[in-house]
Design a protein around this motif. Sequence first.
Motif, PDB file in Angstrom:
ATOM      1  N   TRP A  35       0.849  -1.186   0.000  1.00 15.50           N
ATOM      2  CA  TRP A  35       0.000   0.000   0.000  1.00 15.50           C
ATOM      3  C   TRP A  35       0.882   1.232   0.000  1.00 15.50           C
ATOM      4  CZ3 TRP A  35      -5.212   0.405  -0.548  1.00 15.50           C
ATOM      5  CH2 TRP A  35      -5.967  -0.767  -0.377  1.00 15.50           C
ATOM      6  N   TYR A  36       0.496   2.185  -0.850  1.00 16.34           N
ATOM      7  CA  TYR A  36       1.216   3.440  -0.953  1.00 16.34           C
ATOM      8  C   TYR A  36       0.249   4.587  -0.718  1.00 16.34           C
ATOM      9  CZ  TYR A  36       5.253   1.091  -2.986  1.00 16.34           C
ATOM     10  OH  TYR A  36       6.345   0.291  -3.180  1.00 16.34           O
ATOM     11  N   LYS A  37       0.800   5.645  -0.171  1.00  9.79           N
ATOM     12  CA  LYS A  37       0.043   6.874   0.060  1.00  9.79           C
ATOM     13  C   LYS A  37       0.614   7.922  -0.888  1.00  9.79           C
ATOM     14  CE  LYS A  37      -0.689  10.045   3.975  1.00  9.79           C
ATOM     15  NZ  LYS A  37      -0.384  10.209   5.429  1.00  9.79           N
ATOM     16  N   LYS A  38      -0.255   8.692  -1.492  1.00 12.40           N
ATOM     17  CA  LYS A  38       0.236   9.677  -2.448  1.00 12.40           C
ATOM     18  C   LYS A  38      -0.492  11.002  -2.295  1.00 12.40           C
ATOM     19  CE  LYS A  38       1.107  10.420  -7.356  1.00 12.40           C
ATOM     20  NZ  LYS A  38       0.505  11.764  -7.355  1.00 12.40           N
ATOM     21  N   TYR A  39       0.309  12.065  -2.172  1.00 12.83           N
ATOM     22  CA  TYR A  39      -0.237  13.419  -2.189  1.00 12.83           C
ATOM     23  C   TYR A  39      -0.131  13.948  -3.612  1.00 12.83           C
ATOM     24  CZ  TYR A  39       0.159  13.255   2.904  1.00 12.83           C
ATOM     25  OH  TYR A  39       0.030  12.911   4.221  1.00 12.83           O
ATOM     26  N   PRO A  40      -0.955  14.931  -3.963  1.00 14.26           N
ATOM     27  CA  PRO A  40      -0.904  15.499  -5.312  1.00 14.26           C
ATOM     28  C   PRO A  40       0.493  15.993  -5.669  1.00 14.26           C
ATOM     29  CG  PRO A  40      -2.844  16.280  -4.153  1.00 14.26           C
ATOM     30  CD  PRO A  40      -2.026  15.541  -3.146  1.00 14.26           C
ATOM     31  N   ALA A  41       0.907  15.723  -6.887  1.00 16.78           N
ATOM     32  CA  ALA A  41       2.192  16.187  -7.421  1.00 16.78           C
ATOM     33  C   ALA A  41       3.383  15.643  -6.633  1.00 16.78           C
ATOM     34  CB  ALA A  41       2.240  17.708  -7.486  1.00 16.78           C
ATOM     35  N   GLU A  42       3.212  14.533  -5.978  1.00 17.23           N
ATOM     36  CA  GLU A  42       4.334  13.886  -5.300  1.00 17.23           C
ATOM     37  C   GLU A  42       4.370  12.409  -5.679  1.00 17.23           C
ATOM     38  OE1 GLU A  42       4.205  16.555  -1.174  1.00 17.23           O
ATOM     39  OE2 GLU A  42       4.416  14.377  -1.102  1.00 17.23           O
ATOM     40  N   HIS A  76      -6.526  -1.023   6.913  1.00 17.60           N
ATOM     41  CA  HIS A  76      -7.269  -0.399   8.001  1.00 17.60           C
ATOM     42  C   HIS A  76      -6.402   0.677   8.644  1.00 17.60           C
ATOM     43  CE1 HIS A  76     -10.376  -3.826   8.705  1.00 17.60           C
ATOM     44  NE2 HIS A  76      -9.955  -3.820   7.459  1.00 17.60           N
ATOM     45  N   ILE A  77      -6.966   1.831   8.818  1.00 12.21           N
ATOM     46  CA  ILE A  77      -6.266   2.918   9.490  1.00 12.21           C
ATOM     47  C   ILE A  77      -7.107   3.300  10.704  1.00 12.21           C
ATOM     48  CG2 ILE A  77      -5.282   5.235   9.281  1.00 12.21           C
ATOM     49  CD1 ILE A  77      -5.403   4.901   6.229  1.00 12.21           C
ATOM     50  N   VAL A  78      -6.489   3.133  11.880  1.00 13.31           N
ATOM     51  CA  VAL A  78      -7.271   3.471  13.071  1.00 13.31           C
ATOM     52  C   VAL A  78      -6.348   3.975  14.175  1.00 13.31           C
ATOM     53  CG1 VAL A  78      -7.228   1.048  13.765  1.00 13.31           C
ATOM     54  CG2 VAL A  78      -8.887   2.558  14.802  1.00 13.31           C
ATOM     55  N   PRO A  79      -6.627   5.111  14.788  1.00 14.20           N
ATOM     56  CA  PRO A  79      -7.679   6.030  14.407  1.00 14.20           C
ATOM     57  C   PRO A  79      -7.266   6.887  13.208  1.00 14.20           C
ATOM     58  CG  PRO A  79      -6.453   6.928  16.241  1.00 14.20           C
ATOM     59  CD  PRO A  79      -5.855   5.578  15.957  1.00 14.20           C
ATOM     60  N   SER A  80      -8.213   7.261  12.401  1.00 18.40           N
ATOM     61  CA  SER A  80      -7.915   8.089  11.246  1.00 18.40           C
ATOM     62  C   SER A  80      -7.628   9.523  11.686  1.00 18.40           C
ATOM     63  CB  SER A  80      -9.103   8.087  10.269  1.00 18.40           C
ATOM     64  OG  SER A  80      -9.394   6.772   9.846  1.00 18.40           O
ATOM     65  N   GLN A  81      -6.678  10.133  11.000  1.00 17.01           N
ATOM     66  CA  GLN A  81      -6.297  11.505  11.313  1.00 17.01           C
ATOM     67  C   GLN A  81      -6.398  12.363  10.049  1.00 17.01           C
ATOM     68  OE1 GLN A  81      -2.295  11.106  12.764  1.00 17.01           O
ATOM     69  NE2 GLN A  81      -2.911  10.070  14.663  1.00 17.01           N
ATOM     70  N   PRO A  82      -6.628  13.650  10.198  1.00 17.35           N
ATOM     71  CA  PRO A  82      -6.738  14.522   9.012  1.00 17.35           C
ATOM     72  C   PRO A  82      -5.519  14.437   8.097  1.00 17.35           C
ATOM     73  CG  PRO A  82      -7.565  15.673  10.935  1.00 17.35           C
ATOM     74  CD  PRO A  82      -6.971  14.369  11.443  1.00 17.35           C
ATOM     75  N   GLY A  83      -4.349  14.213   8.675  1.00 17.69           N
ATOM     76  CA  GLY A  83      -3.132  14.079   7.881  1.00 17.69           C
ATOM     77  C   GLY A  83      -3.087  12.821   7.031  1.00 17.69           C
ATOM     78  N   ASP A  84      -4.023  11.924   7.283  1.00 15.78           N
ATOM     79  CA  ASP A  84      -4.101  10.708   6.475  1.00 15.78           C
ATOM     80  C   ASP A  84      -4.797  10.965   5.143  1.00 15.78           C
ATOM     81  OD1 ASP A  84      -4.861   8.760   9.450  1.00 15.78           O
ATOM     82  OD2 ASP A  84      -2.915   9.201   8.527  1.00 15.78           O
ATOM     83  N   SER A  85      -5.388  12.125   4.993  1.00 19.86           N
ATOM     84  CA  SER A  85      -6.099  12.448   3.759  1.00 19.86           C
ATOM     85  C   SER A  85      -5.118  12.456   2.581  1.00 19.86           C
ATOM     86  CB  SER A  85      -6.772  13.829   3.876  1.00 19.86           C
ATOM     87  OG  SER A  85      -7.742  13.816   4.904  1.00 19.86           O
ATOM     88  N   ALA A  86      -5.353  11.577   1.640  1.00 19.11           N
ATOM     89  CA  ALA A  86      -4.456  11.394   0.497  1.00 19.11           C
ATOM     90  C   ALA A  86      -5.089  10.347  -0.406  1.00 19.11           C
ATOM     91  CB  ALA A  86      -3.075  10.921   0.958  1.00 19.11           C
ATOM     92  N   VAL A  87      -4.409  10.032  -1.482  1.00 19.37           N
ATOM     93  CA  VAL A  87      -4.839   8.924  -2.338  1.00 19.37           C
ATOM     94  C   VAL A  87      -4.020   7.696  -1.966  1.00 19.37           C
ATOM     95  CG1 VAL A  87      -5.000   8.040  -4.696  1.00 19.37           C
ATOM     96  CG2 VAL A  87      -5.494  10.452  -4.225  1.00 19.37           C
ATOM     97  N   TYR A  88      -4.690   6.589  -1.756  1.00 21.82           N
ATOM     98  CA  TYR A  88      -4.031   5.353  -1.368  1.00 21.82           C
ATOM     99  C   TYR A  88      -4.076   4.363  -2.533  1.00 21.82           C
ATOM    100  CZ  TYR A  88      -3.899   7.102   3.354  1.00 21.82           C
ATOM    101  OH  TYR A  88      -3.626   7.862   4.460  1.00 21.82           O
ATOM    102  N   PHE A  89      -2.893   3.889  -2.898  1.00 26.55           N
ATOM    103  CA  PHE A  89      -2.781   2.922  -3.979  1.00 26.55           C
ATOM    104  C   PHE A  89      -2.445   1.556  -3.423  1.00 26.55           C
ATOM    105  CE2 PHE A  89      -3.075   5.356  -7.835  1.00 26.55           C
ATOM    106  CZ  PHE A  89      -2.697   6.637  -7.484  1.00 26.55           C
TER     107      PHE A  89
END
Lengths: 116, 117
Positions: A35-42, A76-89
Amino acid sequence: DQQVKQNSPSLSVQEGRISILNCDYTNSMFDYFLWYKKYPAEGPTFLISISSIKDKNEDGRFTVFLNKSAKHLSLHIVPSQPGDSAVYFCAASATYSGAGSYQLTFGKGTKLSVIP
Amino acid sequence: GAVVSQHPSRVICKSGTSVKIECRSLDFQATTMFWYRQFPKKSLMLMATSNEGSKATYEQGVEKDKFLINHASLTLSTLTVTSAHPEDSSFYICSARIRPGANYGYTFGSGTRLTVV
């Protein structure tokens, strides 16, 4: 034909609650999943992985579950945090020699929004 | 940790010109690098696999003459988009396997946003 599918393009979760991101695959040769996390333009950032010999791998707030018979995995992400907002691949690879070995096949991604 | 440095991060070029994107592995040797392209709201699509000292392996549908890949050293791989057209505008990302032979440990560059006008 998409070999790795993330059927939910987006997901919204309240802060502190659990986020569950799903991924399905069709290629039975896949034996490693990431699993990868991706922010825009990164570029993508590695989160967690699991080998097909396991059914669960946990790292802090992140847990990945693998159901080989269903060809399904979830993050599963728990607890979710606002900084987790991103696209997950979700990504998968097959261990074999020759051309194409170790290549990653990605799903289309799920955009997670964690609402404060 | 293992880092892949990708440059430039953004480039705007005129139609018909060529653009070179570089990816360098900073603290490890990358015998294999992967080049991806991402369209808006789409997955990362593998374009080619770049092997140090040999010709790159291109995925079906990717034009070899248009997307030139050079992997001249263990720390540098380049992708050159030749005679760029507006439809080549996209986000290009490179990736390297951190441990050759290990089925894990991929690190990605930060990506290059190419806009062809």
